[in-house]
Motif scaffolding. Structure first.
Motif, PDB file in Angstrom:
ATOM      1  N   GLY A  80      -7.087   2.739  -2.589  1.00 30.89           N
ATOM      2  CA  GLY A  80      -6.726   3.397  -3.834  1.00 30.89           C
ATOM      3  C   GLY A  80      -5.252   3.748  -3.912  1.00 30.89           C
ATOM      4  N   LEU A  81      -4.690   4.227  -2.796  1.00 28.72           N
ATOM      5  CA  LEU A  81      -3.266   4.577  -2.762  1.00 28.72           C
ATOM      6  C   LEU A  81      -2.388   3.361  -3.051  1.00 28.72           C
ATOM      7  N   LEU A  82      -2.698   2.237  -2.430  1.00 26.91           N
ATOM      8  CA  LEU A  82      -1.899   1.033  -2.611  1.00 26.91           C
ATOM      9  C   LEU A  82      -2.036   0.507  -4.039  1.00 26.91           C
ATOM     10  N   GLY A  83      -3.258   0.556  -4.571  1.00 23.83           N
ATOM     11  CA  GLY A  83      -3.469   0.098  -5.934  1.00 23.83           C
ATOM     12  C   GLY A  83      -2.669   0.906  -6.937  1.00 23.83           C
ATOM     13  N   GLY A  84      -2.642   2.226  -6.766  1.00 25.38           N
ATOM     14  CA  GLY A  84      -1.852   3.071  -7.652  1.00 25.38           C
ATOM     15  C   GLY A  84      -0.372   2.786  -7.546  1.00 25.38           C
ATOM     16  N   ALA A  85       0.109   2.494  -6.332  1.00 26.44           N
ATOM     17  CA  ALA A  85       1.525   2.170  -6.148  1.00 26.44           C
ATOM     18  C   ALA A  85       1.881   0.867  -6.852  1.00 26.44           C
ATOM     19  N   VAL A  86       0.966  -0.113  -6.820  1.00 26.76           N
ATOM     20  CA  VAL A  86       1.202  -1.379  -7.524  1.00 26.76           C
ATOM     21  C   VAL A  86       1.329  -1.133  -9.021  1.00 26.76           C
ATOM     22  N   VAL A  87       0.485  -0.275  -9.567  1.00 24.82           N
ATOM     23  CA  VAL A  87       0.512   0.009 -11.003  1.00 24.82           C
ATOM     24  C   VAL A  87       1.832   0.658 -11.402  1.00 24.82           C
ATOM     25  N   ASP A  88       2.360   1.546 -10.566  1.00 26.46           N
ATOM     26  CA  ASP A  88       3.642   2.187 -10.875  1.00 26.46           C
ATOM     27  C   ASP A  88       4.818   1.231 -10.707  1.00 26.46           C
ATOM     28  N   ARG A  89       4.668   0.235  -9.863  1.00 29.68           N
ATOM     29  CA  ARG A  89       5.795  -0.658  -9.544  1.00 29.68           C
ATOM     30  C   ARG A  89       5.960  -1.773 -10.569  1.00 29.68           C
TER      31      ARG A  89
END
Length: 439
Positions: A80-89
């Motif tokens: 979940g953490l990595l997925g959220g970071a992808v969305v922000d990037r």
């Protein structure tokens, strides 16, 4: 005189419109997005129902069906953490379109394997895991994209509308599953879901972001993926608003929101109701959820305090439901319980998606997906043990008491903290210089 009256009438109408639960639909992009979401939800719930039946047909095991759902949810806990970071990037529209296209590819692949008779349980589990992995990006991307189509004051309306669409899609999708299996077969049901994802993918390029969202996206700093993920967790833990939301949601989810379990055991146990009575309770819960979503659409800027008050109200209703001496009294309690839960969900989601700065919202939703998956997986077994140990009524009453106590303790701690921060500092005594005489 008439022009003045007309002007006042227009202003009054505009003020009333700002409180409308459907105010987010004024924009054409939001109307298209809502229609696409409805189509997608219909296909998703249709496929999920068909998937459960397919696992049962392949294995004959209810445990295997539960395992497939857990396998699909597990990536949310781990990534979940990595997925959220992808969305922000990445650009939000691009991210949402690609994730929807990938979900369509998985659905079409499953349909082909079913049609060719090549689908096995291990392959189905792998496909479920891939779906869950894609959802770690798709979930926050599509949620935030819908909010980017409206001004921030209309975000509660957009979230509430999404809740209504989700509920309608769930009810209609599960109903269409039986029709779909009978008419187009299991492979056809998966193919229909694939088409629904492609419909969303086709709509996304034509959506127009609100000017505020475009400006925020252009001004947002970009970070590396791994650093961004850790930064999202650190930011979440440093924000008392978000931590408070997580505590309230966790204790409510584990002890107070699994009504499908607690009310099922209460109705069929101490209240001596049958399957028909439980079906009525389920229908009232669904209806109350839709009513609550409409009510929540009138919110403008919900706060953690509102979420806490709603959670406490739901806990008190839960206690009353646990003490209900007859089925009729329980039926009276069910609708307000569902309304409070639905309004609380919308308020929580709104705070989650508006409290952080725009460039951190994907990571915040990623953290939330991880922690909510954790209590979503742990909650039902723990609540089941409580039902076994304390009984059906005891589980509802104890759960309500604990939720109320946690919220009251949090409110008391917050009040003490505010009192301490506003209390003037005690004066510092400055020693007078010693009297010296000339030599």
């Amino acid at each position: 005189m008439r022009p003045v009256r007309a002007l006042l009438a227009r202003r009054s109408a505009g003020a009333k419109g700002d409180r409308s639960p459907w105010r987010c639909l004024r924009g054409r992009s939001m109307r298209w997005w809502s229609a696409a979401n409805l189509v997608s939800n219909l296909g998703t719930w249709m496929q999920l129902t068909v998937q459960n039946l397919l696992v049962l047909q392949l294995t004959g095991s209810a445990a295997a069906t539960g395992l497939s759902l857990s396998v699909q949810a597990a990536p949310g806990l781990l990534f979940g953490l990595l997925g959220g970071a992808v969305v922000d990037r990445l650009p939000r529209k691009l991210t949402a379109a690609v994730s929807q296209a990938l979900l369509a590819l998985v659905a079409f692949t499953t349909a082909a394997l079913v049609g060719l008779g090549m689908l096995t349980v291990p392959v189905l589990m792998i496909l479920a895991a891939v779906t869950g992995l894609i959802a770690t990006v798709d979930g926050p991307a599509t949620s935030l994209l819908g909010n980017d189509l409206v001004p921030e004051k209309d975000v509660p309306s957009a979230i509430a509308l999404g809740s209504v669409v989700h509920s309608v899609g769930r009810l209609a999708g599960t109903g269409l599953a039986a029709v779909g299996i009978a008419t187009i077969g299991t492979a056809g049901a998966y193919a229909v879901n694939g088409v629904s994802f492609l419909f969303v993918t086709a709509v996304i390029p034509f959506l127009r972001l609100h000017p505020d969202a475009r400006a925020a996206a252009e001004a947002a700093p970009r970070e590396e993926g791994a650093t961004a993920g850790r930064g999202g967790l650190a930011f979440f833990l440093s924000r008392r608003t978000l931590v408070a939301l997580a505590v309230i949601a966790a204790v409510s989810a584990v002890l107070g929101r699994n009504y499908q379990l607690t009310l099922a055991t209460l109705v069929t146990g101490p209240l001596h109701g049958g399957a028909g009575a439980y079906g009525l309770v389920s229908a009232l819960l669904a209806a109350g959820g839709i009513v609550g979503a409409v009510v929540a659409g009138r919110l403008q800027k919900p706060t953690v305090r509102l979420v806490a008050l709603l959670a406490a109200a739901g806990a008190l209703l839960q206690i009353a439901a646990g003490l209900s001496p007859m089925l009729m009294m329980l039926l009276v309690m069910v609708i307000p319980m569902a309304i409070v839960e639905s309004v609380s969900d919308t308020a929580t989601t709104t705070v989650l998606q508006t409290d952080p700065p725009p460039h951190m919202r994907g990571r915040v939703l990623g953290v939330w997906r991880s922690v909510s998956t954790a209590w979503g997986l742990a909650g039902p077994p723990l609540l089941g043990l409580l039902v076994q140990g304390a009984g059906e009524r005891g589980a509802l009453v104890i759960g309500g008491v604990v939720i109320t106590a946690v919220i009251a303790a949090g409110a008391l701690a917050r009040r003490r903290q505010r009192t301490a921060s506003t209390r003037p500092a005690p004066p510092v005594a400055v020693p007078e210089p010693a009297f010296q005489t000339a030599a």
